[in-house]
Design a protein around this motif. Structure first.
Motif, PDB file in Angstrom:
ATOM      1  N   SER A 256    -110.230  20.017 -20.804  1.00 32.48           N
ATOM      2  CA  SER A 256    -109.046  19.151 -20.713  1.00 32.48           C
ATOM      3  C   SER A 256    -108.330  19.389 -19.397  1.00 32.48           C
ATOM      4  O   SER A 256    -108.482  20.434 -18.769  1.00 32.48           O
ATOM      5  CB  SER A 256    -108.096  19.389 -21.885  1.00 32.48           C
ATOM      6  OG  SER A 256    -107.547  20.685 -21.825  1.00 32.48           O
TER       7      SER A 256
ATOM      8  N   ASP B 247    -104.165  21.370 -13.270  1.00 34.36           N
ATOM      9  CA  ASP B 247    -104.291  22.441 -14.253  1.00 34.36           C
ATOM     10  C   ASP B 247    -105.388  22.025 -15.224  1.00 34.36           C
ATOM     11  O   ASP B 247    -105.276  20.991 -15.885  1.00 34.36           O
ATOM     12  CB  ASP B 247    -102.976  22.638 -15.005  1.00 34.36           C
ATOM     13  CG  ASP B 247    -101.849  23.080 -14.097  1.00 34.36           C
ATOM     14  OD1 ASP B 247    -100.718  22.636 -14.300  1.00 34.36           O
ATOM     15  OD2 ASP B 247    -102.129  23.881 -13.181  1.00 34.36           O
ATOM     16  N   MET B 248    -106.425  22.849 -15.333  1.00 34.95           N
ATOM     17  CA  MET B 248    -107.562  22.466 -16.154  1.00 34.95           C
ATOM     18  C   MET B 248    -107.990  23.601 -17.077  1.00 34.95           C
ATOM     19  O   MET B 248    -107.835  24.780 -16.748  1.00 34.95           O
ATOM     20  CB  MET B 248    -108.745  22.044 -15.269  1.00 34.95           C
ATOM     21  CG  MET B 248    -108.448  20.804 -14.444  1.00 34.95           C
ATOM     22  SD  MET B 248    -109.889  20.106 -13.603  1.00 34.95           S
ATOM     23  CE  MET B 248    -110.034  21.235 -12.220  1.00 34.95           C
ATOM     24  N   ARG B 249    -108.518  23.202 -18.204  1.00 35.63           N
ATOM     25  CA  ARG B 249    -109.036  24.151 -19.198  1.00 35.63           C
ATOM     26  C   ARG B 249    -110.518  23.881 -19.348  1.00 35.63           C
ATOM     27  O   ARG B 249    -110.944  22.737 -19.560  1.00 35.63           O
ATOM     28  CB  ARG B 249    -108.309  23.917 -20.524  1.00 35.63           C
ATOM     29  CG  ARG B 249    -108.378  25.056 -21.511  1.00 35.63           C
ATOM     30  CD  ARG B 249    -107.785  24.632 -22.858  1.00 35.63           C
ATOM     31  NE  ARG B 249    -106.440  24.080 -22.758  1.00 35.63           N
ATOM     32  CZ  ARG B 249    -105.337  24.796 -22.820  1.00 35.63           C
ATOM     33  NH1 ARG B 249    -105.412  26.104 -22.982  1.00 35.63           N
ATOM     34  NH2 ARG B 249    -104.155  24.207 -22.736  1.00 35.63           N
ATOM     35  N   VAL B 250    -111.336  24.927 -19.216  1.00 32.10           N
ATOM     36  CA  VAL B 250    -112.788  24.716 -19.246  1.00 32.10           C
ATOM     37  C   VAL B 250    -113.349  24.795 -20.659  1.00 32.10           C
ATOM     38  O   VAL B 250    -114.441  24.288 -20.929  1.00 32.10           O
ATOM     39  CB  VAL B 250    -113.518  25.713 -18.331  1.00 32.10           C
ATOM     40  CG1 VAL B 250    -113.092  25.495 -16.881  1.00 32.10           C
ATOM     41  CG2 VAL B 250    -113.278  27.145 -18.766  1.00 32.10           C
ATOM     42  N   ARG B 251    -112.632  25.437 -21.584  1.00 32.99           N
ATOM     43  CA  ARG B 251    -113.051  25.507 -22.981  1.00 32.99           C
ATOM     44  C   ARG B 251    -111.800  25.354 -23.836  1.00 32.99           C
ATOM     45  O   ARG B 251    -110.679  25.540 -23.370  1.00 32.99           O
ATOM     46  CB  ARG B 251    -113.716  26.840 -23.304  1.00 32.99           C
ATOM     47  CG  ARG B 251    -114.994  27.138 -22.571  1.00 32.99           C
ATOM     48  CD  ARG B 251    -115.616  28.446 -23.122  1.00 32.99           C
ATOM     49  NE  ARG B 251    -114.643  29.532 -23.154  1.00 32.99           N
ATOM     50  CZ  ARG B 251    -114.393  30.328 -22.122  1.00 32.99           C
ATOM     51  NH1 ARG B 251    -115.021  30.139 -20.978  1.00 32.99           N
ATOM     52  NH2 ARG B 251    -113.511  31.297 -22.222  1.00 32.99           N
TER      53      ARG B 251
ATOM     54  N   ASP C 271    -110.712  27.313 -26.005  1.00 33.82           N
ATOM     55  CA  ASP C 271    -110.003  28.571 -26.199  1.00 33.82           C
ATOM     56  C   ASP C 271    -109.635  29.261 -24.892  1.00 33.82           C
ATOM     57  O   ASP C 271    -109.194  30.410 -24.891  1.00 33.82           O
ATOM     58  CB  ASP C 271    -110.846  29.524 -27.055  1.00 33.82           C
ATOM     59  CG  ASP C 271    -112.165  29.879 -26.403  1.00 33.82           C
ATOM     60  OD1 ASP C 271    -112.826  30.816 -26.875  1.00 33.82           O
ATOM     61  OD2 ASP C 271    -112.533  29.200 -25.419  1.00 33.82           O
ATOM     62  N   SER C 272    -109.810  28.573 -23.768  1.00 35.83           N
ATOM     63  CA  SER C 272    -109.464  29.191 -22.491  1.00 35.83           C
ATOM     64  C   SER C 272    -108.079  28.742 -22.051  1.00 35.83           C
ATOM     65  O   SER C 272    -107.559  27.732 -22.520  1.00 35.83           O
ATOM     66  CB  SER C 272    -110.508  28.836 -21.429  1.00 35.83           C
ATOM     67  OG  SER C 272    -110.508  27.441 -21.176  1.00 35.83           O
ATOM     68  N   ARG C 273    -107.499  29.515 -21.145  1.00 34.35           N
ATOM     69  CA  ARG C 273    -106.172  29.162 -20.660  1.00 34.35           C
ATOM     70  C   ARG C 273    -106.281  28.128 -19.542  1.00 34.35           C
ATOM     71  O   ARG C 273    -107.334  27.961 -18.934  1.00 34.35           O
ATOM     72  CB  ARG C 273    -105.463  30.410 -20.132  1.00 34.35           C
ATOM     73  CG  ARG C 273    -106.163  31.072 -18.971  1.00 34.35           C
ATOM     74  CD  ARG C 273    -105.563  32.431 -18.672  1.00 34.35           C
ATOM     75  NE  ARG C 273    -106.306  33.104 -17.614  1.00 34.35           N
ATOM     76  CZ  ARG C 273    -105.808  33.384 -16.430  1.00 34.35           C
ATOM     77  NH1 ARG C 273    -104.563  33.055 -16.140  1.00 34.35           N
ATOM     78  NH2 ARG C 273    -106.535  34.010 -15.518  1.00 34.35           N
ATOM     79  N   LEU C 274    -105.170  27.456 -19.298  1.00 30.09           N
ATOM     80  CA  LEU C 274    -105.122  26.524 -18.177  1.00 30.09           C
ATOM     81  C   LEU C 274    -105.197  27.308 -16.869  1.00 30.09           C
ATOM     82  O   LEU C 274    -104.527  28.326 -16.706  1.00 30.09           O
ATOM     83  CB  LEU C 274    -103.826  25.716 -18.205  1.00 30.09           C
ATOM     84  CG  LEU C 274    -103.735  24.539 -19.171  1.00 30.09           C
ATOM     85  CD1 LEU C 274    -102.312  24.010 -19.219  1.00 30.09           C
ATOM     86  CD2 LEU C 274    -104.690  23.431 -18.769  1.00 30.09           C
ATOM     87  N   GLU C 275    -106.025  26.836 -15.969  1.00 30.16           N
ATOM     88  CA  GLU C 275    -106.108  27.434 -14.649  1.00 30.16           C
ATOM     89  C   GLU C 275    -105.837  26.352 -13.605  1.00 30.16           C
ATOM     90  O   GLU C 275    -106.107  25.167 -13.831  1.00 30.16           O
ATOM     91  CB  GLU C 275    -107.479  28.064 -14.425  1.00 30.16           C
ATOM     92  CG  GLU C 275    -107.742  29.247 -15.337  1.00 30.16           C
ATOM     93  CD  GLU C 275    -109.030  29.981 -15.001  1.00 30.16           C
ATOM     94  OE1 GLU C 275    -109.462  30.808 -15.818  1.00 30.16           O
ATOM     95  OE2 GLU C 275    -109.597  29.719 -13.928  1.00 30.16           O
ATOM     96  N   ASN C 276    -105.324  26.778 -12.475  1.00 37.15           N
ATOM     97  CA  ASN C 276    -104.943  25.833 -11.428  1.00 37.15           C
ATOM     98  C   ASN C 276    -106.032  25.728 -10.375  1.00 37.15           C
ATOM     99  O   ASN C 276    -106.565  26.750  -9.915  1.00 37.15           O
ATOM    100  CB  ASN C 276    -103.637  26.290 -10.783  1.00 37.15           C
ATOM    101  CG  ASN C 276    -103.053  25.240  -9.875  1.00 37.15           C
ATOM    102  OD1 ASN C 276    -103.115  25.346  -8.665  1.00 37.15           O
ATOM    103  ND2 ASN C 276    -102.514  24.177 -10.466  1.00 37.15           N
TER     104      ASN C 276
END
Length: 121
Positions: free
Chosen positions: A30, A98-102, A104-109
């Motif tokens: 997402s 800001d993207m989430r790869v899974r 259950d993962s956190r948003l990363e920039n």
């Protein structure tokens, strides 16, 4: 590998228009906020426009009424339509998200590599 790739920069005369596009690719679950920044030599990056997933937009005062940010949540793209360009809009423009790869993962920039926009007087 998740990445952002911009396109659409170039040289334009004052008063003209350009459209920048940015595509997010890779394994993406997402995308949250998406932004356009710009930077000129010797200065900090300036936030130009932001857009949330549900459509809320914000603009820097310097571009209000001239620039429009839009996004496609299916294609994972964000665009910046720039009208009535001024020489002071000359800068390298960067896409940021800001993207989430899974799930259950956190948003990363993430940042794109930048695209040059030059407005001649």
């Amino acid at each position: 590998q998740v990445q952002l790739v911009e396109s659409g920069g170039g040289l334009v005369q004052a008063g003209g228009s350009l459209r920048l596009s940015c595509t997010a690719s890779g394994s993406i679950f997402s995308i949250g906020l998406m932004h356009w920044y710009r930077q000129t030599p010797g200065t900090q990056r300036e936030l130009v426009a932001s857009m949330s997933r549900d459509g809320n937009r914000r603009y820097a005062d310097s571009v209000k009424g001239r620039f429009t940010i839009s996004r496609d949540n299916v294609k994972n793209t964000v665009s910046l339509q720039m009208n009535s360009l001024k020489p002071e809009d000359t800068a390298v423009y960067y896409c940021n998200a800001d993207m989430r790869v899974r799930a259950d993962s956190r948003l990363e920039n993430y940042w794109g590599q930048g695209t040059q926009v030059t407005v001649s007087s």
